[in-house]
Design a protein around this motif. Structure first.
Motif: not given
Ligand code: NIG
Ligand code: FE
Length: 420
Positions: A79, A81, A249, A272, A324
């Motif tokens: 996970h 970004h 999410h 999460h 994350d």
């Protein structure tokens, strides 16, 4: 001719004979060996065994000595970004002075702040930044990442992010699994017409992403101030129809029933889960949804609590761990740090945390059986740490003990430095 990688120290191979995502009990076994070797051909592990045995069997192989440190599979970060234009240290400071993540987002900061800045950049410019960040992942022992779009929120800019991921994966050893996250926020120009943005996502962006095979999965930020469970369901069902895997999410800041929705749509993962309900966890377990826990984010956002990771283990779920990595809520690429936090917050052993960050993480992004273990048939992706045993890894919180990294049989980090 193949290569024999030998390591005189401890190995955590994750080869244990247990197939599929692993629960608490199965994770206790990290497939540990002392003094071990693997024989690699064409980037794939063909066999493993004790050093003397393997030396005898593969006398003509090139030998690479990994030294006395701890050898593990390369981390799989399921996970992240990583495609963005700018960092957001101003928001970090604002939060520390008392503003909440949600308040900042509602006032036009957060993801929308990132989107405004990213839209000015081409895929090539985005690829340049991504390639530098990819080096950092390797330097921390991570050899595969899931990488989301979601910082453009327009058709062209979402496509540009996925194209940047494609460009970098062509000539960078880090392996990427791309995920479309156009449903990361409602962008400025659609704030007064949510339905219009939902149609854009379902009728224009998703079909194009699927047609151009730019992503393997679709994610949605299902959260009180972002997409409702009904809106998320609609987007994910459309993605499913177009052949993409789905993930969410879920239940990060407020409980919205995201975990229950993940079970209903048979998501590959729900991520999460800080506010997940007991029923949501049971539904995920029964539907085989992998919880991806992101303890660095709960820490960085100073959330009032962390995900009930310990309860998930008790209930028999098979959790994965991730950084994350993103410019807003978690700027770290350090999976060793995530292991430390998981041990502290979720009561995991070092072996359980490592298994969640390799074996289970691979399953959470559809790469089970391919990465996440040092076993025959798996890619030769490994990390060597300056550590005398597995427990040292989470114990040395915040440090980067990585010395060597091998991706598909090639050395990409040596003496803690990136080599080409
Ligand atoms: O996973 N929760 C949603 N997305 C990111 C944060 C994105 C951002 O703030 O830029 C996350 O924490
Ligand atoms: Fe995220």
């Amino acid at each position: 001719m193949g290569t024999l990688f030998i390591g005189s120290g401890p190995w955590a191979t994750l080869e244990t004979g247990v197939l599929g995502p692993r629960n608490a009990t199965a994770l206790l076994d990290a497939g540990e060996r002392q003094g071990y070797a693997i024989y690699v051909e064409d980037g794939t592990i063909r066999s493993g065994g004790t050093i003397p045995e393997m030396r005898t069997r593969h006398q003509s192989a090139e030998v690479v000595d990994l030294g006395p440190g701890l050898v593990t599979p390369g981390f799989v970060d399921p996970h992240t970004h990583p495609v963005f234009a700018a960092t957001r240290e101003d928001e970090f400071e604002a939060r520390n002075l008392g503003r909440s993540y949600e308040e900042i987002a509602k006032a036009g900061g957060g993801i929308r702040n990132s989107a405004r800045r990213l839209r000015a950049l081409t895929a090539e410019a985005l690829a340049e930044g991504l390639s530098r960040r990819a080096d950092e992942f390797l330097l921390h022992g991570t050899t595969t990442i899931e990488a989301k779009s979601g910082y453009g929120l327009s058709t062209d800019s979402e496509i540009a992010q996925l194209e940047a991921i494609r460009l970098v994966s062509r000539n960078h050893p880090l392996e990427f699994v791309p995920t479309f996250l156009g449903a990361h926020e409602i962008p400025d120009e659609w704030r007064h017409d949510r339905e219009g943005y939902l149609r854009l996502l379902c009728d224009e962006m998703l079909p194009r992403v699927a047609r151009e095979k730019l992503a393997v999965a679709c994610d949605v930020f299902c959260e009180a101030h972002v997409f409702t469970p009904d809106e998320s369901r609609r987007i994910l069902n459309r993605a499913r129809e177009l052949g993409l895997a789905v993930k969410l999410h879920a239940d990060e800041i407020r409980p919205t029933g995201g975990a229950e929705l993940a079970a209903e749509v048979r998501a590959l993962s729900a991520d999460h889960l800080v506010q997940v309900s007991e029923a949501g966890m049971a539904a995920m377990r029964d539907a085989g949804v992998i919880p991806i826990l992101l303890p660095a984010t709960s820490l960085y956002l100073n959330l009032p609590k962390d995900a009930p990771g310990k309860r998930m283990l008790e209930l028999g779920l098979a959790p994965a761990l991730a950084t994350d990595f993103n410019p807003g809520s978690s700027p770290t690429r350090n999976m060793s740090l995530v292991l430390s936090l998981a041990c502290i917050k979720y009561g995991m052993t070092a072996a359980q945390a490592l298994g969640a960050a390799t074996w289970n993480a691979a399953h959470a992004i559809g790469l089970g059986g391919k990465v996440g273990a040092l076993a025959p048939g798996f890619q030769a992706d490994l990390a060597v740490f300056d550590a005398p045993n597995l427990r040292t890894l989470p114990y040395r919180m915040g440090e980067n003990l990585v010395r060597t990294v091998v991706k598909r049989g090639s050395i990409v980090v040596q003496d803690g430095r990136r080599c080409r």
